[in-house]
Motif scaffolding. Structure first.
Motif, PDB file in Angstrom:
ATOM      1  N   SER A 169       4.656  17.641   5.242  1.00  0.00           N
ATOM      2  CA  SER A 169       3.251  17.521   4.858  1.00  0.00           C
ATOM      3  C   SER A 169       3.104  16.686   3.591  1.00  0.00           C
ATOM      4  O   SER A 169       2.204  15.849   3.496  1.00  0.00           O
ATOM      5  CB  SER A 169       2.632  18.904   4.639  1.00  0.00           C
ATOM      6  OG  SER A 169       2.610  19.627   5.837  1.00  0.00           O
ATOM      7  N   VAL A 170       3.987  16.894   2.634  1.00  0.00           N
ATOM      8  CA  VAL A 170       3.957  16.106   1.395  1.00  0.00           C
ATOM      9  C   VAL A 170       4.262  14.641   1.695  1.00  0.00           C
ATOM     10  O   VAL A 170       3.595  13.736   1.187  1.00  0.00           O
ATOM     11  CB  VAL A 170       4.935  16.683   0.346  1.00  0.00           C
ATOM     12  CG1 VAL A 170       5.102  15.747  -0.836  1.00  0.00           C
ATOM     13  CG2 VAL A 170       4.468  18.055  -0.124  1.00  0.00           C
ATOM     14  N   LEU A 171       5.261  14.391   2.549  1.00  0.00           N
ATOM     15  CA  LEU A 171       5.600  13.024   2.937  1.00  0.00           C
ATOM     16  C   LEU A 171       4.421  12.348   3.634  1.00  0.00           C
ATOM     17  O   LEU A 171       4.103  11.178   3.375  1.00  0.00           O
ATOM     18  CB  LEU A 171       6.836  13.014   3.831  1.00  0.00           C
ATOM     19  CG  LEU A 171       7.309  11.642   4.308  1.00  0.00           C
ATOM     20  CD1 LEU A 171       7.691  10.757   3.125  1.00  0.00           C
ATOM     21  CD2 LEU A 171       8.494  11.803   5.259  1.00  0.00           C
ATOM     22  N   ALA A 172       3.745  13.076   4.521  1.00  0.00           N
ATOM     23  CA  ALA A 172       2.570  12.535   5.214  1.00  0.00           C
ATOM     24  C   ALA A 172       1.471  12.197   4.208  1.00  0.00           C
ATOM     25  O   ALA A 172       0.828  11.144   4.311  1.00  0.00           O
ATOM     26  CB  ALA A 172       2.051  13.537   6.249  1.00  0.00           C
ATOM     27  N   LEU A 173       1.271  13.048   3.212  1.00  0.00           N
ATOM     28  CA  LEU A 173       0.266  12.796   2.182  1.00  0.00           C
ATOM     29  C   LEU A 173       0.609  11.543   1.385  1.00  0.00           C
ATOM     30  O   LEU A 173      -0.247  10.684   1.156  1.00  0.00           O
ATOM     31  CB  LEU A 173       0.139  14.005   1.257  1.00  0.00           C
ATOM     32  CG  LEU A 173      -0.845  13.861   0.108  1.00  0.00           C
ATOM     33  CD1 LEU A 173      -2.266  13.725   0.637  1.00  0.00           C
ATOM     34  CD2 LEU A 173      -0.732  15.057  -0.829  1.00  0.00           C
ATOM     35  N   VAL A 174       1.875  11.413   0.994  1.00  0.00           N
ATOM     36  CA  VAL A 174       2.304  10.238   0.222  1.00  0.00           C
ATOM     37  C   VAL A 174       2.123   8.966   1.053  1.00  0.00           C
ATOM     38  O   VAL A 174       1.596   7.960   0.553  1.00  0.00           O
ATOM     39  CB  VAL A 174       3.771  10.397  -0.243  1.00  0.00           C
ATOM     40  CG1 VAL A 174       4.327   9.102  -0.793  1.00  0.00           C
ATOM     41  CG2 VAL A 174       3.870  11.514  -1.277  1.00  0.00           C
ATOM     42  N   CYS A 175       2.539   8.998   2.321  1.00  0.00           N
ATOM     43  CA  CYS A 175       2.382   7.821   3.191  1.00  0.00           C
ATOM     44  C   CYS A 175       0.906   7.473   3.373  1.00  0.00           C
ATOM     45  O   CYS A 175       0.528   6.299   3.344  1.00  0.00           O
ATOM     46  CB  CYS A 175       3.043   8.064   4.544  1.00  0.00           C
ATOM     47  SG  CYS A 175       4.835   8.058   4.489  1.00  0.00           S
ATOM     48  N   GLY A 176       0.076   8.485   3.563  1.00  0.00           N
ATOM     49  CA  GLY A 176      -1.356   8.252   3.741  1.00  0.00           C
ATOM     50  C   GLY A 176      -1.991   7.623   2.512  1.00  0.00           C
ATOM     51  O   GLY A 176      -2.790   6.682   2.619  1.00  0.00           O
ATOM     52  N   ILE A 177      -1.630   8.120   1.336  1.00  0.00           N
ATOM     53  CA  ILE A 177      -2.170   7.552   0.095  1.00  0.00           C
ATOM     54  C   ILE A 177      -1.674   6.122  -0.091  1.00  0.00           C
ATOM     55  O   ILE A 177      -2.432   5.228  -0.454  1.00  0.00           O
ATOM     56  CB  ILE A 177      -1.814   8.439  -1.110  1.00  0.00           C
ATOM     57  CG1 ILE A 177      -2.602   9.759  -1.025  1.00  0.00           C
ATOM     58  CG2 ILE A 177      -2.102   7.721  -2.425  1.00  0.00           C
ATOM     59  CD1 ILE A 177      -2.179  10.801  -2.031  1.00  0.00           C
ATOM     60  N   TRP A 178      -0.383   5.896   0.190  1.00  0.00           N
ATOM     61  CA  TRP A 178       0.179   4.551   0.049  1.00  0.00           C
ATOM     62  C   TRP A 178      -0.556   3.568   0.960  1.00  0.00           C
ATOM     63  O   TRP A 178      -0.937   2.476   0.552  1.00  0.00           O
ATOM     64  CB  TRP A 178       1.664   4.569   0.386  1.00  0.00           C
ATOM     65  CG  TRP A 178       2.374   3.270   0.148  1.00  0.00           C
ATOM     66  CD1 TRP A 178       2.037   2.029   0.621  1.00  0.00           C
ATOM     67  CD2 TRP A 178       3.540   3.081  -0.625  1.00  0.00           C
ATOM     68  NE1 TRP A 178       2.933   1.107   0.212  1.00  0.00           N
ATOM     69  CE2 TRP A 178       3.870   1.720  -0.566  1.00  0.00           C
ATOM     70  CE3 TRP A 178       4.376   3.937  -1.344  1.00  0.00           C
ATOM     71  CZ2 TRP A 178       4.978   1.192  -1.203  1.00  0.00           C
ATOM     72  CZ3 TRP A 178       5.476   3.399  -1.975  1.00  0.00           C
ATOM     73  CH2 TRP A 178       5.768   2.051  -1.914  1.00  0.00           C
ATOM     74  N   MET A 179      -0.762   3.970   2.226  1.00  0.00           N
ATOM     75  CA  MET A 179      -1.453   3.094   3.172  1.00  0.00           C
ATOM     76  C   MET A 179      -2.907   2.870   2.747  1.00  0.00           C
ATOM     77  O   MET A 179      -3.432   1.767   2.890  1.00  0.00           O
ATOM     78  CB  MET A 179      -1.378   3.667   4.585  1.00  0.00           C
ATOM     79  CG  MET A 179      -0.007   3.519   5.180  1.00  0.00           C
ATOM     80  SD  MET A 179       0.274   4.225   6.815  1.00  0.00           S
ATOM     81  CE  MET A 179      -1.293   4.312   7.576  1.00  0.00           C
ATOM     82  N   LEU A 180      -3.552   3.898   2.225  1.00  0.00           N
ATOM     83  CA  LEU A 180      -4.928   3.754   1.750  1.00  0.00           C
ATOM     84  C   LEU A 180      -5.001   2.717   0.640  1.00  0.00           C
ATOM     85  O   LEU A 180      -5.855   1.826   0.666  1.00  0.00           O
ATOM     86  CB  LEU A 180      -5.466   5.099   1.248  1.00  0.00           C
ATOM     87  CG  LEU A 180      -6.803   5.038   0.526  1.00  0.00           C
ATOM     88  CD1 LEU A 180      -7.922   4.732   1.506  1.00  0.00           C
ATOM     89  CD2 LEU A 180      -7.070   6.323  -0.213  1.00  0.00           C
ATOM     90  N   VAL A 181      -4.095   2.807  -0.321  1.00  0.00           N
ATOM     91  CA  VAL A 181      -4.105   1.864  -1.439  1.00  0.00           C
ATOM     92  C   VAL A 181      -3.764   0.456  -0.961  1.00  0.00           C
ATOM     93  O   VAL A 181      -4.486  -0.503  -1.235  1.00  0.00           O
ATOM     94  CB  VAL A 181      -3.140   2.327  -2.560  1.00  0.00           C
ATOM     95  CG1 VAL A 181      -2.954   1.247  -3.602  1.00  0.00           C
ATOM     96  CG2 VAL A 181      -3.635   3.619  -3.195  1.00  0.00           C
ATOM     97  N   GLU A 182      -2.646   0.327  -0.227  1.00  0.00           N
ATOM     98  CA  GLU A 182      -2.185  -1.002   0.215  1.00  0.00           C
ATOM     99  C   GLU A 182      -3.181  -1.668   1.156  1.00  0.00           C
ATOM    100  O   GLU A 182      -3.526  -2.837   0.975  1.00  0.00           O
ATOM    101  CB  GLU A 182      -0.831  -0.891   0.919  1.00  0.00           C
ATOM    102  CG  GLU A 182       0.336  -0.728  -0.002  1.00  0.00           C
ATOM    103  CD  GLU A 182       0.936  -2.050  -0.460  1.00  0.00           C
ATOM    104  OE1 GLU A 182       0.576  -3.122   0.069  1.00  0.00           O
ATOM    105  OE2 GLU A 182       1.784  -1.992  -1.351  1.00  0.00           O
ATOM    106  N   CYS A 183      -3.596  -0.958   2.183  1.00  0.00           N
ATOM    107  CA  CYS A 183      -4.425  -1.576   3.222  1.00  0.00           C
ATOM    108  C   CYS A 183      -5.912  -1.518   2.907  1.00  0.00           C
ATOM    109  O   CYS A 183      -6.656  -2.420   3.292  1.00  0.00           O
ATOM    110  CB  CYS A 183      -4.160  -0.902   4.565  1.00  0.00           C
ATOM    111  SG  CYS A 183      -2.488  -1.145   5.172  1.00  0.00           S
TER     112      CYS A 183
END
Length: 140
Positions: free
Chosen positions: A109-123
């Motif tokens: 769940s933490v990994l999914a949150l980090v990936c989601g935030i990263w994608m939000l910022v990048e994309c």
């Protein structure tokens, strides 16, 4: 770029605006599906309906995100960040389940949150590369 290219092709680049248009559509559809399924005779099948709609929207979601990664001059390999998000959605506890979950689920769940935030910022927030890049001309 035609709607077909925008939603189904993994080639080219798109702007942040098109990325946000897709995400607005995606989440409105998902909220609508959840609302309708939960309130009607399909309440017991809400999970199945959400899975079917999510599966139907997966290809366009990946295609739109790939083109946004391209605008940032990054390859389609960055789409692998969707894997923890998909696993996180599958593992989401439903009503009636225990609140405590195994440590690996918490980690996922933490990994999914980090990936989601990263994608939000990048994309979603960062500007694409200026001028032409290896994926095509700068989107208008």
């Amino acid at each position: 770029m035609t709607a077909k290219q925008w939603l189904f092709s993994f080639q080219g680049r798109i702007s942040r605006q098109r990325f946000w248009m897709w995400n607005l559509f995606y989440y409105l559809v998902m909220l609508g599906v959840v609302g309708v399924a939960a309130q009607n005779m399909f309440a017991s099948y809400t999970g199945v309906v959400i899975f079917i709609v999510s599966a139907a929207l997966l290809w366009p979601d990946l295609a739109v995100t790939a083109k946004r990664w391209h605008d940032r001059n990054k390859s389609n390999w960055w789409l692998l960040m969707h894997i923890p998000l998909l696993i996180g959605r599958i593992m989401t506890p439903t009503a009636g389940m225990e609140a405590a979950q195994p440590i690996w689920q918490t980690g996922m769940s933490v990994l999914a949150l980090v990936c989601g935030i990263w994608m939000l910022v990048e994309c979603g927030l960062l500007k694409g590369s200026q001028g032409d890049n290896r994926y095509g001309p700068e989107p208008q």
